[in-house]
Design a protein around this motif. Structure first.
Motif, PDB file in Angstrom:
ATOM      1  N   GLU A  91       0.825  -1.208   0.000  1.00  0.00           N
ATOM      2  CA  GLU A  91       0.000   0.000   0.000  1.00  0.00           C
ATOM      3  C   GLU A  91       0.858   1.256   0.000  1.00  0.00           C
ATOM      4  OE1 GLU A  91      -2.678  -0.313   3.250  1.00  0.00           O
ATOM      5  OE2 GLU A  91      -3.954  -1.815   2.270  1.00  0.00           O
ATOM      6  N   ASP A  95       0.784   4.032  -2.843  1.00  0.00           N
ATOM      7  CA  ASP A  95       0.504   5.405  -2.435  1.00  0.00           C
ATOM      8  C   ASP A  95       1.597   6.354  -2.919  1.00  0.00           C
ATOM      9  OD1 ASP A  95      -1.143   7.274  -1.077  1.00  0.00           O
ATOM     10  OD2 ASP A  95       0.326   7.351   0.534  1.00  0.00           O
ATOM     11  N   ASN A 152      -5.542   5.123   1.118  1.00  0.00           N
ATOM     12  CA  ASN A 152      -4.866   4.012   0.441  1.00  0.00           C
ATOM     13  C   ASN A 152      -5.864   2.980  -0.057  1.00  0.00           C
ATOM     14  OD1 ASN A 152      -2.357   5.118   0.893  1.00  0.00           O
ATOM     15  ND2 ASN A 152      -1.987   3.982   2.774  1.00  0.00           N
TER      16      ASN A 152
END
Length: 590
Positions: A91, A95, A152
């Motif tokens: 993640e 991101d 996210n």
């Protein structure tokens, strides 16, 4: 009391006490964090430039456990540490890539998204911040980390399943309407080749043009070579098979299924010749290479070994239509050219194997006769070409002048009025993606069936009348030409067309022509129902997200995000259970 504080606040003792209190506060709350940062232990994992704190790691672990409990009552409070690490690293990379790439979800969007969720609304349907914060306390996640997690989640889910987050992009409605808008263009085509040039240039003018445009008169490198072919069938026919070998084969093969020797002889000879063929070819090709190396004239070599000899004169590496005739009967011209253009002048290639035009095997070798390097053709030799190119240049300049004149006159009225004498046409309606309104899928199928039926009927009716048949064929060709013209024009101009105002008039070179164009009509999006709008937004979102996903994948493939870990901090962060309290960081976004 206040009076006493004011009275003694400036005394040395009071200042000393205040200083001691400040030092104690900093030591208690800030010194630990400062020391951790100086020691490089203020993070458990570092992905690129992003630091993941121990608190964030614990919150992620708690969040995963809470999800597991929601899915299964039997879920315990342990979870795979590797799963937590992989998820948070993945993640973080997504991101970072999305942020670097420019794909950022703002706090305002998150706030609106949370406000729309039914579980945080009271009985009157109004968002209740107390319900939201109670939810955060229950899952042991502070607001700031919850916001980051949600961002996210939405980014990743948008890339995987965009329809789940349609509510996030309701602001796309005006864009969706704009996407449905259609436009048409008034178009005037100017063909430079149709413009007459009455000016006759003098030699000095042509020489000046030649000097300034020598690249137009560049002659590609050409090569001439001699191709010698050895037909395997001729070699095979000349192989002599001793009678004793034939008898031995006959005796060892159970006498050929009870056939007589004479009946089997031809078949055995053919088999033995086929076995001896590779060796015979190898011997002959070696002798040919020796004779070529010794300098024996090519005609003599060809005569000695019964070779087919072919002269290929002045060809380029990528033969033009005129050069193709030089390779008549040669079924492997691409291979021959590749070999010829890899050789030095006056050398011989090695033998290669191929199939001739009749499908029979041949062995071939090349002798490179000469090389004419790439060069600029002399003016006296290229004078006719110079004249032709000079005229084309003048025609292009004249076409630009005509386009500018049309542009100037049309700015006072419209292109359609100005072009009444020269002729113009209007394109079909098209949208922002260049899709034509007259080429919808179902309509195309129906039209295709109707056109095929009409053409079949026309062909039957014209079969007994040659003149009529020719007219029908010409009509079909005209329709195809118009269709192709529209397709080419729209594919070149549709993006620019949606940046133009009604009064704008532009020109552009498309293919060999200059095109002057103006917006004829802007057809706004028709009013659509809420259901149709929702369906269109869903489709549009899928297309936008699919495009974004592909761009992000391409970006990720070219980007490296180094990953570092503090093992001790990491192990401490993952230790413990989901019920431990996580300090809340006040954010008050609502």
């Amino acid at each position: 009391m206040l009076a006493a504080i004011r009275k003694y606040s400036n005394s040395p003792i009071a200042k000393t006490l205040l200083f001691i209190l400040a030092i104690a506060f900093v030591s208690s709350f800030g010194l630990f964090q400062v020391v951790r940062k100086l020691l490089g232990k203020d993070y458990a994992i570092k992905v690129g430039s992003r630091k993941i704190s121990p608190e964030m790691l614990r919150c992620e672990k708690n969040r995963i456990i809470n999800r597991q409990k929601g899915l299964s009552e039997s879920a315990n409070e342990t979870t795979d540490k590797n799963f937590v690490l992989q998820k948070i690293i993945y993640e973080s990379i997504v991101d970072l890539a999305a942020e670097d790439f420019g794909f950022i979800i703002s706090d305002t969007t998150i706030k609106q998204y949370i406000s729309d969720l039914y579980m945080f609304r009271d009985k009157n349907g109004v968002f209740n911040a107390s319900l939201f914060r109670a939810f955060l306390r229950k899952i042991h996640v502070p607001e700031n980390l919850f916001m980051e997690f949600l961002k996210n989640d939405i980014k990743i889910s948008l890339m995987k399943l965009p329809l789940s987050y349609i509510s996030v992009i309701n602001a796309l409605y005006p864009y969706a309407c704009a996407q449905l808008e259609n436009r048409t263009l008034t178009v005037v085509e100017i063909d430079p080749s149709s413009l007459a040039i009455t000016q006759v240039p003098i030699d000095s003018e042509l020489e000046s043009f030649y000097s300034n445009h020598k690249e137009k008169f560049m002659i590609e490198e050409t090569r001439s070579f001699t191709l010698l072919e050895l037909k395997e069938s001729l070699v095979k026919d000349k192989i002599v098979v001793p009678e004793q070998e034939i008898k031995d084969v006959y005796e060892t093969s159970s006498k050929r299924d009870n056939k007589s020797y004479e009946e089997s002889r031809i078949e055995i000879v053919e088999e033995l010749r086929q076995e001896k063929l590779p060796s015979a070819i190898n011997d002959i090709t070696r002798q040919i290479e020796d004779d070529l190396m010794s300098g024996m004239p090519l005609p003599d070599v060809a005569s000695k070994f019964n070779l087919t000899i072919t002269k290929i004169e002045n060809v380029v590496s990528n033969p033009t239509a005129n050069d193709q005739s030089k390779f008549a009967g040669i079924n492997y011209k691409e291979d021959a050219l590749a070999v010829a253009f890899s050789m030095d002048d006056g050398t011989d290639s090695s033998f290669s194997e191929a199939l001739d035009a009749s499908g029979k095997r041949v062995q071939w070798v090349i002798h490179l006769d000469s090389i004419v390097p790439k060069h600029v053709e002399q003016f006296n030799v290229a004078k006719e070409k110079v004249m032709s190119q000079w005229i084309k240049q003048k025609q292009r300049e004249k076409a630009i002048d005509v386009a500018k004149e049309l542009q100037k006159k049309a700015s006072l009225t419209s292109l359609e009025r100005v072009a009444q004498q020269t002729g113009c046409y209007v394109t079909p309606k098209f949208d922002r993606r260049g899709k034509r309104a007259d080429q919808e899928e179902q309509k195309d199928k129906d039209n295709g069936k109707e056109v095929a039926k009409n053409m079949e009927e026309s062909d039957k009716a014209a079969s007994n009348n040659t003149a009529k048949n020719a007219a029908v064929a010409n009509e079909h060709k005209v329709k195809e030409d118009v269709k192709d013209k529209f397709s080419d024009i729209i594919s070149e101009l549709y993006q620019d067309a949606f940046k133009m105002q009604l009064s704008d008039i532009k020109y552009k070179k498309i293919g060999g022509k200059f095109v002057v164009y103006q917006i004829k009509e802007i057809v706004p999006a028709i009013s659509i129902s809420e259901k149709e709008n929702s369906q269109y937004q869903a489709k549009l979102t899928q297309e936008l997200v699919a495009d974004l996903q592909q761009q992000l994948v391409n970006y990720l493939s070219k980007t490296d995000y180094p990953i570092k870990t503090n093992e001790n901090v990491l192990q401490d962060a993952l230790a413990g259970n989901a019920n431990e309290n996580v300090p809340s960081v006040p954010m008050d976004i609502f």
